[in-house]
Design a protein around this motif. Structure first.
Motif, PDB file in Angstrom:
ATOM      1  N   LEU A  51       3.640 -37.754 -19.798  1.00 17.75           N
ATOM      2  CA  LEU A  51       3.323 -37.907 -18.377  1.00 17.75           C
ATOM      3  C   LEU A  51       3.305 -39.382 -17.971  1.00 17.75           C
ATOM      4  CD1 LEU A  51       2.347 -36.501 -15.770  1.00 17.75           C
ATOM      5  CD2 LEU A  51       0.035 -36.756 -16.609  1.00 17.75           C
TER       6      LEU A  51
ATOM      7  N   ILE B 181       5.101 -33.480 -16.179  1.00 16.63           N
ATOM      8  CA  ILE B 181       4.068 -32.607 -16.737  1.00 16.63           C
ATOM      9  C   ILE B 181       4.778 -31.567 -17.574  1.00 16.63           C
ATOM     10  CG2 ILE B 181       2.257 -30.925 -16.263  1.00 16.63           C
ATOM     11  CD1 ILE B 181       1.735 -32.201 -13.660  1.00 16.63           C
TER      12      ILE B 181
ATOM     13  N   PRO C  21       8.796 -34.898  -8.815  1.00 15.11           N
ATOM     14  CA  PRO C  21       8.170 -34.295 -10.002  1.00 15.11           C
ATOM     15  C   PRO C  21       8.134 -32.772  -9.961  1.00 15.11           C
ATOM     16  CG  PRO C  21       6.576 -35.538  -8.693  1.00 15.11           C
ATOM     17  CD  PRO C  21       7.926 -35.875  -8.179  1.00 15.11           C
TER      18      PRO C  21
ATOM     19  N   LEU D  86       8.481 -30.101 -13.231  1.00 13.93           N
ATOM     20  CA  LEU D  86       7.390 -29.147 -13.369  1.00 13.93           C
ATOM     21  C   LEU D  86       7.922 -27.729 -13.458  1.00 13.93           C
ATOM     22  CD1 LEU D  86       4.528 -30.653 -12.422  1.00 13.93           C
ATOM     23  CD2 LEU D  86       4.346 -28.566 -11.203  1.00 13.93           C
TER      24      LEU D  86
ATOM     25  N   PHE E  23      -4.944 -29.958 -19.803  1.00 13.33           N
ATOM     26  CA  PHE E  23      -4.850 -30.561 -18.469  1.00 13.33           C
ATOM     27  C   PHE E  23      -6.213 -31.112 -18.058  1.00 13.33           C
ATOM     28  CE2 PHE E  23      -1.057 -28.329 -16.265  1.00 13.33           C
ATOM     29  CZ  PHE E  23      -0.233 -28.796 -17.256  1.00 13.33           C
TER      30      PHE E  23
ATOM     31  N   ILE F 122      -7.440 -34.905 -17.031  1.00 14.19           N
ATOM     32  CA  ILE F 122      -8.032 -35.229 -15.734  1.00 14.19           C
ATOM     33  C   ILE F 122      -9.427 -35.837 -15.911  1.00 14.19           C
ATOM     34  CG2 ILE F 122      -8.841 -34.253 -13.549  1.00 14.19           C
ATOM     35  CD1 ILE F 122      -6.619 -32.071 -13.998  1.00 14.19           C
TER      36      ILE F 122
ATOM     37  N   LEU G 158      -6.139 -40.071 -15.745  1.00 19.91           N
ATOM     38  CA  LEU G 158      -4.698 -40.118 -15.894  1.00 19.91           C
ATOM     39  C   LEU G 158      -4.251 -41.534 -16.234  1.00 19.91           C
ATOM     40  CD1 LEU G 158      -3.960 -37.259 -15.018  1.00 19.91           C
ATOM     41  CD2 LEU G 158      -2.366 -38.240 -13.408  1.00 19.91           C
TER      42      LEU G 158
ATOM     43  N   PHE H 181      -2.829 -43.322  -9.606  1.00 16.01           N
ATOM     44  CA  PHE H 181      -2.326 -42.041  -9.066  1.00 16.01           C
ATOM     45  C   PHE H 181      -3.016 -41.705  -7.753  1.00 16.01           C
ATOM     46  CE2 PHE H 181      -0.878 -41.614 -13.365  1.00 16.01           C
ATOM     47  CZ  PHE H 181       0.344 -40.989 -13.209  1.00 16.01           C
TER      48      PHE H 181
ATOM     49  N   VAL I  81       1.978 -35.582  -8.999  1.00 12.18           N
ATOM     50  CA  VAL I  81       1.688 -34.758 -10.174  1.00 12.18           C
ATOM     51  C   VAL I  81       0.189 -34.576 -10.372  1.00 12.18           C
ATOM     52  CG1 VAL I  81       3.741 -35.051 -11.569  1.00 12.18           C
ATOM     53  CG2 VAL I  81       2.007 -36.813 -11.591  1.00 12.18           C
ATOM     54  N   TYR I  82      -0.588 -35.578  -9.993  1.00 11.78           N
ATOM     55  CA  TYR I  82      -2.035 -35.482 -10.171  1.00 11.78           C
ATOM     56  C   TYR I  82      -2.568 -34.327  -9.321  1.00 11.78           C
ATOM     57  CZ  TYR I  82      -6.651 -37.467 -11.265  1.00 11.78           C
ATOM     58  OH  TYR I  82      -7.912 -37.671 -11.745  1.00 11.78           O
TER      59      TYR I  82
ATOM     60  N   ALA J   2      -0.907 -31.732  -8.355  1.00 13.56           N
ATOM     61  CA  ALA J   2      -0.445 -30.487  -8.971  1.00 13.56           C
ATOM     62  C   ALA J   2      -1.348 -30.086 -10.125  1.00 13.56           C
ATOM     63  CB  ALA J   2       0.995 -30.657  -9.457  1.00 13.56           C
ATOM     64  N   MET J   3      -1.665 -31.045 -10.992  1.00 12.39           N
ATOM     65  CA  MET J   3      -2.481 -30.733 -12.163  1.00 12.39           C
ATOM     66  C   MET J   3      -3.866 -30.257 -11.771  1.00 12.39           C
ATOM     67  SD  MET J   3      -1.689 -33.665 -14.908  1.00 12.39           S
ATOM     68  CE  MET J   3      -2.854 -33.213 -16.138  1.00 12.39           C
TER      69      MET J   3
END
Lengths: 288, 318
Positions: free
Chosen positions: A30, A36, A91, A95, A226, A230, A234, A288, B113-114, B116-117
């Motif tokens: 990532l 991802i 992205p 995915l 995941f 988090i 990240l 992010f 993407v963050y 999405a996760m």
């Protein structure tokens, strides 16, 4: 009671070590490529099944070494043939692609090895309990923790001291500059992907020794990974490691007091972290 | 005139005509009415997702959670509270919308993407609740022991359980209202602001648009209609199980939107139609339909990234 709590904390630590191992691989991919990798769980299951298939020929120890490498090779092939085409695009596409791959992997393993759970024999040296008071301290559990620790230390040594590792870290910060400096970025991304998948394969071999072989083993482990990323933040590998261990222990402790919330507790933790610190525990500001 | 060379009104008219006459032509070409019902319900879910994905440019991968909440809300209302279909739909919709509104503030500042996760991970909470809370939700076996109830309109009662045409038209009416509201919102200044955020978030911010607030609203609206679809889905099957909440379901919605075309209003409905028919066909042909669905994802991403409508538009334009 103390024994029960200790048992579950230890259990949680082992589970957390798995999450961390898997999440570190996900994180590597990532961070450098912005992908991802939903198929990560599929690679994990594949690692386990490859080990299972190779065991009659090369034994447990041989499989422990060969299976993750074989998984990593397959990962590199997948990266070169499919995922490479999607770098630089939204992205969303990578995915969806890895999502489709995850379906194919899970169904493929079911097709090849069958849907039933298969037993996975670990060497008898590793299954005997070490102490009668602390029955849960089997050799295999300690062995897993040991291997995970070796893998994690190895990963950080690679990232700190080898040329590949330094380039991966540099690329994570600014891939364009790394490319301008004459590094073959396509190659770098391939190797990085392989490294990430290697960790998934290794986690797979270790996991099936504890949980047995099931085609769905990968998809049940990917979501907690995941959450580990988090919670940890990240973009930060030490954060991912910390996140994995934390959620493992948290779900272990919850098992003692409120068993039906074992799975849900990690998501509550994630919500709490996002509320207080949206970038995660060790995440960098503004990435992010 | 849009790029397809067809007047927009003609396209709308064609879609509505096809949907209105579906119970009559679908059996004739080898389908069955429940298939049509599934297309409309999942089409509504995909179009609702696209409100956020295609028109606001926010990558949500967790819409199954709100779909499932709508489904459980409807099912549990009819099973435990009041045997009323209408109330079931209302409660289901409220359940999904309120959950989305509460989770919203935690995620609106995240991007790409963050986002999405985090959305996909949050969805799992509801999955585990449905899975574990056996006594109320039926756990892994699903919520059974209820059926959709006759619709009481005051002056007359319509039996939507046995009269499948009546049920289809009930679904279509709700679909029309939901889609109409979304179309109206997208044409309003609010909708134009969402598109501006999609195109250039930083610029929108400099122009003084409260971006996070808009994304929160778009998220809640999108989840609201997805829970309407979820409630209808529960009524359609007379059954809900935790798989309606599982993260793979979210992926199905995203692929429907992408396959049809994220930049067109009707695209996700077309994607849903193709996906539903394909899945129906594959699961009747082979046990390994999952592999084929997976392969289908890969092929769509590699060859139809703009979706079917997008591809046609390009061809017409060139």
């Amino acid at each position: 009671m103390t024994q029960l709590i200790l048992f579950n904390v230890f259990n949680g630590l082992i589970v957390g070590a798995f999450y961390a191992l898997m999440a570190l691989g996900l994180s590597l991919i990532l961070n450098l490529s912005g992908v991802i990798n939903f198929a990560h769980g599929g690679f994990l299951a594949l690692g386990g099944y490859i080990a299972f298939t190779l065991m009659p020929f090369i034994g447990f120890w041989g499989a422990l070494i060969v299976a993750p490498i074989a998984t990593a090779m397959l990962g590199i092939v997948v990266e070169r043939v499919l995922i490479r085409r999607l770098y630089g695009r939204d992205p969303l596409y990578s995915l969806l692609l890895t999502f489709g791959l995850a379906f194919m992997f899970e169904d493929g393993t079911r097709f090849i090895w069958g849907a039933q759970s298969l037993p996975f024999q670990v060497p008898s040296v590793l299954v005997t309990p070490l102490s009668s008071d602390y029955f849960f301290l089997t050799g295999y559990r300690l062995f897993m923790v040991f291997i995970v620790a070796v893998a994690v230390i190895g990963l950080f040594l690679i990232l700190t001291y080898t040329k590949l590792g330094i380039r991966i870290r540099a690329g994570t910060l600014d891939l364009e500059t790394v490319s301008v400096l004459g590094v073959n970025v396509r190659m770098l991304r391939s190797m990085n992907f392989g490294l990430g998948v290697y960790l998934a394969g290794l986690a797979g071999v270790l996991a099936v020794g504890q949980l047995g072989l099931q085609p769905t083993i990968g998809s049940s482990l990917i979501m907690p990974s995941f959450v580990a990323i988090i919670v940890g933040g990240l973009g930060s590998l030490p954060g991912t490691l910390l996140g994995g261990l934390l959620i493992g222990v948290a779900s272990g402790v919850t098992t003692v007091f409120f068993p039906s919330a074992t799975e849900a507790v990690i998501y509550v933790m994630m919500a709490a972290v996002l509320l207080v610190r949206p970038r995660g525990l060790l995440g960098e500001e503004g990435r992010f | 005139m849009d790029a397809l060379g067809i007047n927009k009104n003609t396209a709308n008219l064609a879609v509505w005509l096809l949907l209105l006459t579906m119970p009559f032509w679908l059996p004739a070409i080898g389908g069955y009415i429940e298939l049509g019902e599934r297309v409309v319900v999942l089409g509504l879910a995909a179009m609702s997702l696209n409100f956020l994905l295609g028109y606001t440019g926010v990558l949500s991968f967790g819409h199954a959670a709100y779909f499932g909440l709508g489904a459980y809300g409807a099912g549990m209302t009819i099973r435990y509270l009041v045997p009323s279909t209408g109330l079931g739909i209302v409660v289901g919709t409220l359940a999904g919308t309120i959950a989305a509104a509460l989770i919203g503030p935690l995620i609106v500042r995240l991007r790409g993407v963050y986002f999405a996760m985090v959305t996909i991970a949050f969805g799992q909470v509801f999955y585990f609740i449905a899975f574990r809370w056996n006594s109320v939700t039926g756990g892994d076996d699903g919520l059974t022991g209820w059926t959709r109830m006759p619709l009481n309109l005051g002056f007359t009662t319509i039996d939507i359980l046995h009269n499948s045409r009546a049920f289809y038209y009930l679904i279509l009416v709700i679909f029309a209202i939901s889609v109409g509201v979304m179309a109206w919102l997208l044409r309003s200044p609010f909708g134009r602001t969402l598109i501006a955020i999609r195109e250039n978030e930083r610029r929108a911010r400099f122009l003084g648009v409260p971006v996070d607030q808009h994304i929160w609203m778009s998220w809640v609206i999108s989840c609201c209609f997805v829970s309407v679809a979820g409630a209808l889905h529960a009524l359609l099957n007379n059954f809900v199980d935790p798989r309606a909440l599982y993260w793979t379901q979210s992926g199905d919605f995203v692929i429907m939107a992408v396959l049809g075309g994220m930049r067109s209003f009707w695209g996700p409905l077309i994607g849903a139609a193709i996906f539903v028919v394909l899945q129906d066909y594959l699961s009747s042909q082979t046990e390994n339909w999952m592999s084929f669905v997976g392969l289908f994802f890969v092929l769509v991403v590699l060859f139809f990234p703009r979706g079917i409508l997008g591809a046609i538009r390009r061809r017409v334009a060139s």
